[in-house]
Design a protein around this motif. Structure first.
Motif, short mmCIF file in Angstrom:
data_model
loop_
_atom_site.label_atom_id
_atom_site.label_comp_id
_atom_site.label_asym_id
_atom_site.label_seq_id
_atom_site.Cartn_x
_atom_site.Cartn_y
_atom_site.Cartn_z
N PHE A 434 0.81 -1.21 0.00
CA PHE A 434 0.00 0.00 0.00
C PHE A 434 0.85 1.27 0.00
O PHE A 434 0.36 2.33 0.37
CB PHE A 434 -0.92 0.02 1.23
CG PHE A 434 -1.86 -1.15 1.30
CD1 PHE A 434 -2.40 -1.70 0.15
CD2 PHE A 434 -2.20 -1.72 2.52
CE1 PHE A 434 -3.27 -2.78 0.21
CE2 PHE A 434 -3.06 -2.80 2.60
CZ PHE A 434 -3.61 -3.34 1.42
N GLY A 440 -6.90 0.63 0.42
CA GLY A 440 -6.39 -0.73 0.31
C GLY A 440 -7.18 -1.65 1.24
O GLY A 440 -7.79 -1.22 2.22
N GLY A 462 -2.93 -4.75 -3.11
CA GLY A 462 -1.97 -3.68 -3.34
C GLY A 462 -1.27 -3.77 -4.67
O GLY A 462 -1.80 -4.32 -5.65
#
Length: 538
Positions: A434, A440, A462
């Motif tokens: 992230f 996320g 991610g």
């Protein structure tokens, strides 16, 4: 002739010869190219000693005329297509010829010093390679100060131009040898191979178990060649078959004895293979340990070296303050000393803290299984407890964490190391998956165990892991963010804990841009400390 063995053999031989010739020629051309490029790169490296001092002196004195003259002279060298000089802030000072900008694009230096894109296509051999050198000026006190960098550019076309004569000779030589050999084979094979092979084919085609012929084979177009030896061997085979029919029963008995001993031989080979596999695993562990020790030494060298420089600088500042005190200390001198001492102290603290963290991580890599507490616990409870310790950090992020754990998964294992693995993988997702993202999703899933093992899946949506990195993420000191303070030990520690203390294995699946999933498979009843460590299978 199209159906003859000689013609087919000729085609096969020259087909293979052509392939080998092409491969060998390609290898020769590649080796010649690489050798010439290495020589060009060495000549470029030698330019550092020839032109480096003059460039440093001109840049230190801001003498643009001298700098321009030096670069113009270097550009006249046949191996140079461009030179670029930048200051210690990365700002362009002067450039000549074709260079690369900060984004790797081909640029042409103009008369006014600016860079403009190169017009047109550079072609196959227009690829630029370069060598960068630091610009260090020698101060009067004997120290050196880096004030910038200069880069020398060359390209493949220069290398090819220096070896093109050799290329032509190699190609012409290969073509002449191929044509000459083909002509010789075409004349010889028809007489010395085609007709004898035809006679051999006719004779062998008439043989069968009931009719082995009444006379021996005698080649009419042969000589003292391998084909005559083949004819003799066929005659010997004919005689041996006649004699061997009477020994068929004995051969069957030998075959039964061989089959009886086959199982024992297979078992012996299996034990030997397992022993070799164990030796290979131990060798790989020793090699990994050596790599780890070298890596931690390299990592510690930078913060400790910086600390030594800072401490030495602070000592010099204190001595200078003492000298000023003896001759009459001014308020401005004291203020300057305090400002510099504060900066040096912060530098010392950062580097010492960095070294301490590296030592702590290194101790975790070599974690001792005997130091871990073993007990019975509920897997869901342990996961929730470890996520609770991360809640202060997670609340400050825009990321969503979900947990779906099968109820009543009882384990007899090591909850401390297991929690360390969970925390490390969650932190890895926050730091890498992230990175620089404003959203996320991270999920921790434990399905109902099948058998005596439990699966823990930690997934994120991610940035994913590049295909070239997927096989190296568990190596010690491998990281894509070394410049941002990452040590590259986190996933290596995770791998060691899962495969040694917890007695399981870990697998990763990732698609760049779509996310990553770590699958941890561990036994519900972990191996005892006195057991041999489990070697995870690929």
């Amino acid at each position: 002739m199209n159906r003859s063995i000689a013609a087919r053999l000729l085609r096969i031989i020259f087909g293979c010869y052509f392939v080998v010739t092409v491969v060998v020629t390609a290898v020769q051309l590649t080796a010649e190219y690489k050798h010439t490029r290495t020589r060009v790169e060495r000549e470029i490296e030698a330019m550092q000693h020839t032109f480096g001092p003059g460039i440093a002196d001109a840049m230190w004195r801001f003498n643009d005329d001298i700098m321009r003259g030096i670069l113009a002279g270097m550009k006249e060298l046949p191996i140079v297509v461009g030179i670029k000089v930048v200051d210690d802030q990365g700002k362009l000072v002067r450039a000549v010829g074709n260079v690369l900008d900060d984004k790797g694009q081909h640029m042409q230096a103009q008369r006014d010093g600016r860079l403009a894109p190169v017009q047109g296509n550079d072609g196959l051999f227009g690829g630029i390679f370069s060598r960068e050198f630091p610009i260090a000026y020698a101060l009067e006190n004997g120290a050196t100060q880096q004030i910038g960098k200069w880069t020398v550019y060359s390209n493949r076309r220069i290398v090819v131009s220096q070896v093109q004569y050799g290329f032509v000779l190699i190609l012409v030589n290969s073509v002449i040898k191929t044509l000459a050999l083909w002509f010789i084979f075409l004349l010889v094979v028809r007489h010395w191979l085609g007709k004898p092979l035809q006679q051999l084919s006719d004779y062998v085609g008439q043989l069968n178990i009931d009719n082995l012929g009444s006379t021996a084979l005698q080649l009419r177009h042969g000589g003292n060649t391998e084909l005559d030896l083949l004819a003799n061997k066929i005659n010997e085979m004919r005689e041996n078959i006649l004699a061997g029919l009477a020994e068929k029963a004995a051969l069957y008995r030998e075959l039964e004895a061989l089959n009886a001993s086959l199982e024992q031989r297979v078992e012996e080979r299996t034990r030997a293979a397992r022993h070799a596999q164990d030796e290979l695993a131990r060798s790989e562990r020793l090699a990994a340990l050596g790599s780890m020790v070298a890596g931690i030494a390299h990592e510690l060298n930078t913060p400790i070296g910086n600390s030594m420089i800072a401490a030495s600088t602070l000592t010099d500042k204190v001595r200078a303050l003492g000298a000023s005190y003896e001759s009459g200390l001014r308020r401005s001198d004291m203020a300057k000393f305090l400002e510099e001492a504060e900066g040096i102290g912060e530098l010392l603290a950062r580097n010492i803290d960095r070294a301490a963290k590296l030592v702590s991580s290194f101790k975790q890599v070599a974690v001792d299984r005997a130091s871990s507490q073993r007990r019975k616990f509920d897997l869901n409870t342990v996961i929730q407890e470890n996520l609770s310790t991360l809640s202060p950090v997670l609340r400050k992020t825009p990321y969503e964490v979900t947990v779906d754990v099968a109820p009543l998964v009882s384990m007899d294992s090591y909850p401390g190391p297991l929690g360390q693995v969970l925390v490390a993988l969650v932190d890895n997702a926050l730091q890498h998956a992230f990175h620089q993202r404003d959203h996320g999703r991270l999920s921790i899933t434990v399905p109902v165990p099948q058998g005596d093992h439990a699966d823990i899946l930690i997934s994120d949506d991610g940035s994913g892991i590049a295909a070239s990195h997927i096989n190296r993420i568990f190596d010690p000191f491998f990281t894509t963010r070394m410049s941002e303070g990452s040590s590259g030990l986190g996933l290596n520690i995770v791998h060691n804990i899962v495969t040694t203390i917890l007695g399981g294995k870990i697998h990763v699946d990732s698609t760049p841009g779509a996310g990553t999933t770590f699958r941890i498979t561990i036994p519900l009843d972990a191996p005892m400390h006195h057991e041999e460590p489990i070697i995870p299978q690929a």
